[in-house]
Scaffold this motif. Structure first.
Motif, PDB file in Angstrom:
ATOM      1  N   UNK A  69       0.858  -1.191   0.000  1.00 47.45           N
ATOM      2  CA  UNK A  69       0.000   0.000   0.000  1.00 47.45           C
ATOM      3  C   UNK A  69       0.890   1.235   0.000  1.00 47.45           C
ATOM      4  N   UNK A  70       0.765   2.035  -1.059  1.00 44.41           N
ATOM      5  CA  UNK A  70       1.594   3.241  -1.142  1.00 44.41           C
ATOM      6  C   UNK A  70       0.721   4.486  -1.072  1.00 44.41           C
ATOM      7  N   UNK A  71       0.812   5.166   0.090  1.00 38.50           N
ATOM      8  CA  UNK A  71       0.125   6.451   0.257  1.00 38.50           C
ATOM      9  C   UNK A  71       1.153   7.569   0.435  1.00 38.50           C
ATOM     10  N   UNK A  72       2.423   7.268   0.109  1.00 36.88           N
ATOM     11  CA  UNK A  72       3.497   8.248   0.325  1.00 36.88           C
ATOM     12  C   UNK A  72       3.700   9.078  -0.944  1.00 36.88           C
ATOM     13  N   UNK A  73       4.622   8.647  -1.773  1.00 33.23           N
ATOM     14  CA  UNK A  73       4.867   9.290  -3.061  1.00 33.23           C
ATOM     15  C   UNK A  73       5.255   8.203  -4.058  1.00 33.23           C
ATOM     16  N   UNK A  74       4.872   8.398  -5.317  1.00 32.85           N
ATOM     17  CA  UNK A  74       5.143   7.405  -6.356  1.00 32.85           C
ATOM     18  C   UNK A  74       6.584   6.940  -6.422  1.00 32.85           C
ATOM     19  N   UNK A  75       7.558   7.853  -6.425  1.00 33.48           N
ATOM     20  CA  UNK A  75       8.960   7.444  -6.615  1.00 33.48           C
ATOM     21  C   UNK A  75       9.531   6.547  -5.506  1.00 33.48           C
ATOM     22  N   UNK A  76       8.832   6.416  -4.391  1.00 34.00           N
ATOM     23  CA  UNK A  76       9.321   5.526  -3.318  1.00 34.00           C
ATOM     24  C   UNK A  76       9.292   4.072  -3.803  1.00 34.00           C
ATOM     25  N   UNK A  77       8.430   3.785  -4.788  1.00 34.28           N
ATOM     26  CA  UNK A  77       8.327   2.437  -5.349  1.00 34.28           C
ATOM     27  C   UNK A  77       8.878   2.442  -6.772  1.00 34.28           C
ATOM     28  N   UNK A  78       9.663   1.419  -7.103  1.00 32.61           N
ATOM     29  CA  UNK A  78      10.093   1.210  -8.481  1.00 32.61           C
ATOM     30  C   UNK A  78       8.887   0.617  -9.217  1.00 32.61           C
ATOM     31  N   UNK A  79       8.206   1.454 -10.004  1.00 26.49           N
ATOM     32  CA  UNK A  79       6.912   1.063 -10.569  1.00 26.49           C
ATOM     33  C   UNK A  79       7.031  -0.086 -11.566  1.00 26.49           C
TER      34      UNK A  79
ATOM     35  N   UNK B  81      -5.906  -1.662  -6.401  1.00 22.87           N
ATOM     36  CA  UNK B  81      -6.890  -0.583  -6.244  1.00 22.87           C
ATOM     37  C   UNK B  81      -6.157   0.737  -6.495  1.00 22.87           C
ATOM     38  N   UNK B  82      -6.643   1.468  -7.485  1.00 23.43           N
ATOM     39  CA  UNK B  82      -6.060   2.766  -7.826  1.00 23.43           C
ATOM     40  C   UNK B  82      -6.969   3.846  -7.256  1.00 23.43           C
ATOM     41  N   UNK B  83      -6.426   4.692  -6.380  1.00 24.65           N
ATOM     42  CA  UNK B  83      -7.162   5.902  -5.995  1.00 24.65           C
ATOM     43  C   UNK B  83      -6.338   7.082  -6.485  1.00 24.65           C
ATOM     44  N   UNK B  84      -7.005   8.112  -7.012  1.00 24.66           N
ATOM     45  CA  UNK B  84      -6.305   9.196  -7.720  1.00 24.66           C
ATOM     46  C   UNK B  84      -5.716  10.266  -6.793  1.00 24.66           C
ATOM     47  N   UNK B  85      -4.764   9.866  -5.964  1.00 21.24           N
ATOM     48  CA  UNK B  85      -4.077  10.778  -5.022  1.00 21.24           C
ATOM     49  C   UNK B  85      -5.086  11.639  -4.256  1.00 21.24           C
ATOM     50  N   UNK B  86      -5.984  10.939  -3.562  1.00 23.34           N
ATOM     51  CA  UNK B  86      -7.025  11.651  -2.802  1.00 23.34           C
ATOM     52  C   UNK B  86      -6.932  11.322  -1.315  1.00 23.34           C
ATOM     53  N   UNK B  87      -5.768  10.820  -0.873  1.00 16.13           N
ATOM     54  CA  UNK B  87      -5.634  10.386   0.509  1.00 16.13           C
ATOM     55  C   UNK B  87      -6.022  11.439   1.523  1.00 16.13           C
TER      56      UNK B  87
ATOM     57  N   UNK C 143       4.049   8.863 -12.333  1.00 17.64           N
ATOM     58  CA  UNK C 143       3.496   9.964 -13.120  1.00 17.64           C
ATOM     59  C   UNK C 143       2.037  10.131 -12.736  1.00 17.64           C
ATOM     60  N   UNK C 144       1.672  11.371 -12.366  1.00 13.10           N
ATOM     61  CA  UNK C 144       0.278  11.670 -12.031  1.00 13.10           C
ATOM     62  C   UNK C 144      -0.221  12.791 -12.930  1.00 13.10           C
ATOM     63  N   UNK C 145      -1.449  12.690 -13.470  1.00 16.64           N
ATOM     64  CA  UNK C 145      -2.358  11.540 -13.354  1.00 16.64           C
ATOM     65  C   UNK C 145      -1.723  10.269 -13.926  1.00 16.64           C
ATOM     66  N   UNK C 146      -2.125   9.111 -13.388  1.00 13.83           N
ATOM     67  CA  UNK C 146      -1.633   7.841 -13.900  1.00 13.83           C
ATOM     68  C   UNK C 146      -2.016   7.733 -15.378  1.00 13.83           C
ATOM     69  N   UNK C 147      -1.007   7.552 -16.271  1.00 11.87           N
ATOM     70  CA  UNK C 147      -1.320   7.509 -17.710  1.00 11.87           C
ATOM     71  C   UNK C 147      -2.299   6.387 -18.047  1.00 11.87           C
TER      72      UNK C 147
END
Ligand code: NAD
Length: 308
Positions: free
Chosen positions: A222-232, A270-276, A254-258
């Motif tokens: 579960x990543x609620x931090x920032x995208x770059x913390x994970x090697x996508x 589960x994709x949520x659009x950076x609405x944490x 990349x946000x929005x997720x392409x």
């Protein structure tokens, strides 16, 4: 010099209705003005903004309305002597509840039922798939505001919570704390691995192929931090190859997720659009924090949440 004006940069509107945010600041003893990129700023101005702009450096104080201030050039602020503050300290409930939501959805299979519902399909899952989060384990990486918000909620649900933290001081609801260099041990037994660290040079790519291999094959990231913390790319491979079971993602490289991202297509993602952090009261919570720091600045006290 005391501040004589608070400028609310138009980018604030990307996160909260800007008029509501400005109105929530109207207790301040100075005028609050909504400004664009061309605002002429000097040291008697304060700025509250979502995005960085070069001209902000001339202001007396700059406040980022996000917890993650990674887009701001902290070195430039330090060189100029302009204090920069962020908005950490207020996301324990909002992001904490989002993480609980992901965990319970995966365990109770709500995401699958909703998918079936869109096709009017009554559906029995394979017997071995549904579970309860109660007695499952979660590893929370980063025990700041959000990490603690997750830990107390997970613990209340009966989960065993371990954490990764640079200091070994104990944290409420957390049964074991590992230092960052023991990340692989920390995540090895967890059914859920929750990322709640800032995006920094140390955390970038912190979860990649090797870490996925250390995770359980029935584990969820579960990543609620920032995208770059994970090697996508490594995450997509791990999901494709069944190295881990799934992922709850609020943030992306990349946000929005392409539209072309394979992440959209996995049933167990589960994709949520950076609405944490998003709620109908977010403008108020952000304004209260900005107001508190404004008053500290005016009375010459140390600024809460100063990051440069
Ligand atoms: P915070 O500053 O309160 O907590 C971050 C914690 O991470 C701190 O305790 C820090 O010591 C720790 N940390 C830093 N580097 C570490 C490392 N290498 N290993 C282990 N721990 C480390 O911030 P927060 O409010 O909890 O937010 C955390 C991050 O979450 C923010 O920086 C932001 O990027 C992100 N965020 C996302 C949303 C969202 O909507 N999804 C909302 C708010 C914040």
């Amino acid at each position: 010099d005391p501040l004589e004006r608070l400028c609310v940069h138009e980018s604030v509107d990307e996160k909260v209705p800007i008029e509501s945010f400005a109105a929530a600041l109207d207790d301040l003893p100075v005028p609050v003005e909504i400004v664009g990129d061309d605002a002429g700023l000097d040291e008697t101005d304060a700025v509250a903004s979502y995005r960085p702009r070069d001209g902000f450096i001339d202001a007396g104080w700059v406040h980022c309305i996000r917890a993650g201030y990674d887009e701001f050039d902290t070195e430039a602020y330090e060189d100029a002597g302009t204090p920069l503050t962020n908005s950490t300290g207020i996301h324990d409930t909002t992001v904490g509840e989002l993480v609980v939501g992901y965990m319970v959805m995966f365990a109770r299979r709500l995401h699958v039922y909703r998918d079936k519902q869109t096709r009017r399909q009554w559906y029995d899952p394979p017997y071995d798939r549904p579970f309860t989060v109660d007695t499952e384990s979660v590893c929370v990486v980063g025990l700041g505001t959000i990490g603690r918000g997750v830990a107390t909620r997970a613990s209340a649900l009966g989960m065993d919570v371990v954490g990764v933290r640079r200091s070994d001081a104990s944290v409420e609801g957390v049964s074991a704390i590992y230092p960052p260099d023991e990340l692989n041990e920390a995540i090895g037994d967890a059914r859920f691995v929750v990322l709640a660290v800032p995006d920094t040079p140390e955390t970038e790519g912190m979860i990649s192929t090797a870490e996925f291999q250390h995770m359980r094959s029935d584990a969820y990231l579960i990543n609620v931090a920032r995208g770059p913390v994970v090697d996508e790319d490594a995450l997509i491979s791990a999901l494709d190859d069944g190295v881990i079971a799934g992922a709850g993602l609020d943030v992306f490289r990349t946000e929005p997720l392409p539209e072309s991202s394979p992440l959209w297509d996995f049933e167990e993602v589960i994709v949520s659009p950076h609405q944490g952090s998003t709620t109908n009261c977010y403008h108020r919570d952000l304004a209260e924090l900005a107001e508190e720091i404004f008053r500290q600045y005016q009375s010459g006290e140390p600024l809460r949440n100063r990051v440069a």
